[in-house]
Write a protein that holds these residues in place. Structure first.
Motif: not given
Length: 632
Positions: A17-31, A71-77
């Motif tokens: 869970a700590l090291h699961s991939g987070y990629d805001p450009l691809r939306g992985i692990g985002c809210c 407009r919809y995705d803060f993490e991507f922005w």
């Protein structure tokens, strides 16, 4: 703790869970709830609301698709357009959120996506980037979500507020040209004001102010508020953090897309921020309480060569870290990091595991905070609110026809009314006298129920708190004692035995009351006795030390939340003395100290025949009057 197969599986799950991939450009692990989209720029997970509102978004060219996604995705922005200094290299880098930032954002975005006003109070650990996140969130609202939304940044002092504005200015100065306006974004003075700036090319303004200058926020039209390090906002005779927050909150409408975030590291117990945190945690505030423990961050860990040996070496606190949710690798990091600090409380202040630990580790609190939080579970709203009345407010007639009067505006809170069958020794009424002016200390009349049997735990039965003339309060206390089955009345007499700040000398009051109410506590003075309990260098340490043990061992049941808060705001001063923190009171606390100390010394089930004692007292006075008449 023994290392077992079950422990291994749980630890592996935590590490994944700590090291699961987070990629805001691809939306992985985002809210936010997400939906997969295959667009011209690739396959990614985007917020579901984006697809619902723009069903043909996948067919758009890359630039238009990204503009809509912003407009919809803060993490991507944030990952594409926001640049902030890296804490290690100090070089500007893209804002890719760390785990604590993601957890806070998830809570904020859940409110916004549900069309609710965003209201949060954040208890943060140090160096987690929460202030940076909030500034970026406000920037997103102003640059992407709305062109007519004004913001305010308020901190404990002007320098901190300017520093936060500097974070915002850095974001704007480095905003990529391909995503910005026709001209680069910047902050420019607004209409010759010194504390308000406007974003170039936008209608939005940003106001900076400090908690030391409440006048700076008057008349503002604000929709976004970042209130920083609120635990360090000083309370003075002129400035109250509560009024400051109320003024700011009053300018922000309860509408979707409005934001009020109050954040701070802990600064001890009993202050405004702590009280607001408790309200939010209890669900009775407009704000959502957000705390992220240190072990939610994936940078705090060390490898373990021998897990069996390591588990066997865990102490009680480290076992508690495992139960709280930390991985074994994180617990090892904590063990080694803790060696850098001379005191464990210093480590806990920097890296708190729980919200309670965060507050208590930064405090010089006298009473056990864990015991107090346990006691708080017994607190509840009073059964009745009103006043005790008699045939008069003072004098002997005040003790005639004593009865309770229901009154929603009354100052007496009653959790338990006396039963006519109760013995007089069941209750103790302790009184701490204050002043009559609103700015002076409160007067408190406290009723302790000692229980029906010696095995019963004492508990709070009633409490009166307010401002009034000393003689009126003293007679009010006698009425309360009379109502509670002629209870032992213990009046803290320091104020009565000296001239008050109001210039009156009320020492005669206790003598008058003792003539009409014989069950009055008396202390020995030489070979004589004197009415009243005197707090001095001998008695105060005694009752305070007894009460520290009372709280630690849960020896009595508290009903009043304000009493718990006063205990939490009572501290050991740097010079070794004890007292309430600046801006707080200890009048409620002292009544508990006195009443419970008297309870320890007073036998239970000792019959006190109030009427017989009163008759004997009257006979003695009659004899004295005859003698005075004969020999006078």
């Amino acid at each position: 703790m023994k290392y077992t197969e079950e422990i291994r599986k749980i630890n592996d799950e935590r590490n994944r869970a700590l090291h699961s991939g987070y990629d805001p450009l691809r939306g992985i692990g985002c809210c936010l709830k997400r939906r997969q989209v295959s667009a011209r720029c690739g396959t990614m997970l985007v917020p579901e609301a984006m697809v619902v509102d723009n069903p043909d978004c996948a067919e758009l060219d890359v630039a238009e698709f990204e503009r809509i996604r912003f407009r919809y995705d803060f993490e991507f922005w944030a990952a594409k357009t926001v640049f902030v200094p890296d804490k290690m290299t100090h070089r500007l880098t893209n804002l890719v959120l760390n785990p604590p930032q993601r957890e806070v954002l998830r809570r904020l975005e859940n409110m916004r996506a549900a069309n609710m006003p965003v209201r949060a109070i954040i208890l943060k650990a140090r160096q987690c980037g929460i202030s940076t996140l909030i500034e970026a969130y406000i920037a997103w609202m102003q640059l992407i979500r709305s062109d007519c939304t004004n913001a305010i940044i308020c901190a404990q002092n002007r320098d901190t507020a300017q520093s936060l504005k500097g974070i915002y200015a850095t974001m704007l100065a480095n905003y990529p040209e391909e995503y910005g306006a026709e001209k680069p974004y910047a902050l420019r003075p607004y209409q010759r004001t010194s504390n308000i700036v406007q974003i170039t090319g936008r209608s939005n303004t940003v106001t900076t102010c400090s908690a030391e200058s409440p006048a700076a926020i008057r008349g503002l039209d604000i929709a976004l508020a970042h209130l920083s390090e609120v635990a360090f906002w000083r309370k003075t005779a002129r400035i109250d953090p509560m009024n400051m927050i109320r003024s700011i909150g009053g300018t922000v409408a309860l509408t979707p897309e409005s934001v009020v975030v109050m954040e701070s590291t802990a600064n001890g117990l009993g202050n405004f921020f702590h009280e607001e945190w408790l309200r939010a945690s209890a669900g009775i505030s407009d704000k959502t309480a957000i705390f992220v423990p240190w072990f939610r961050h994936n940078i705090y860990e060390l490898p373990i060569d021998n897990p069996e040996e390591f588990c066997a070496s865990l102490n009680d606190y480290e076992n508690g870290l495992w139960l709280a949710g930390a991985s074994l690798e994180q617990i090892k990091w904590y063990r080694y990091k803790n060696r850098e600090y001379a005191r464990t409380s210093a480590m806990q202040a920097e890296f708190p595991t729980t919200d309670v630990e965060a507050f208590t580790a930064t405090d010089r609190i006298v009473f056990s905070p864990r015991a107090l939080e346990q006691m708080r579970k017994d607190c509840r709203a009073p059964e009745s609110v009103g006043e005790i009345a008699g045939d008069a407010a003072t004098g002997r007639e005040a003790l005639q026809n004593v009865h309770f009067v229901d009154d929603a505006t009354g100052r007496l809170k009653v959790w338990q009314h006396p039963d006519p069958a109760d013995r007089s020794d069941r209750y103790i009424v302790a009184v701490d006298l204050g002043g009559r002016a609103d700015e002076s200390d409160f007067s408190v009349i406290y009723v302790l129920d000692r229980g029906a049997t010696p095995a019963d735990r004492p508990q709070t039965a009633a409490q009166w708190r307010g401002h009034d003339d000393l003689d009126i309060v003293a007679w009010k206390a006698a009425q309360v004692a009379k109502y509670y089955r002629n209870a032992l009345l213990v009046v803290e007499s320091n104020t009565l035995e000296t001239k008050t700040t109001d210039g009156e000398n009320s020492g005669f009051v206790l003598s008058e009351i003792s003539n009409a109410y014989p069950n009055l506590y008396r202390r020995k003075v030489g070979c004589k006795s004197k009415p009243g309990f005197h707090t001095n260098r001998t008695t105060k340490p005694l009752i305070l030390n007894r009460h520290i043990a009372n709280v630690r061992d849960l020896r009595y049941i508290e009903r009043d939340n304000d009493a718990i808060n006063e205990h939490l705001a009572y501290e050991r001063k740097p010079n070794g003395s004890f007292g309430a923190k600046e801006g707080h009171h200890d009048d409620i606390l002292m009544t508990r100290c006195i009443a419970l100390s008297i309870d320890i010394d007073l036998p239970k089930n000792k019959i006190f025949n109030f009427e017989q004692v009163k008759q004997d007292l009257d006979k003695n006075k009659a004899v004295i009057r005859r003698k005075n008449g004969r020999f006078g």
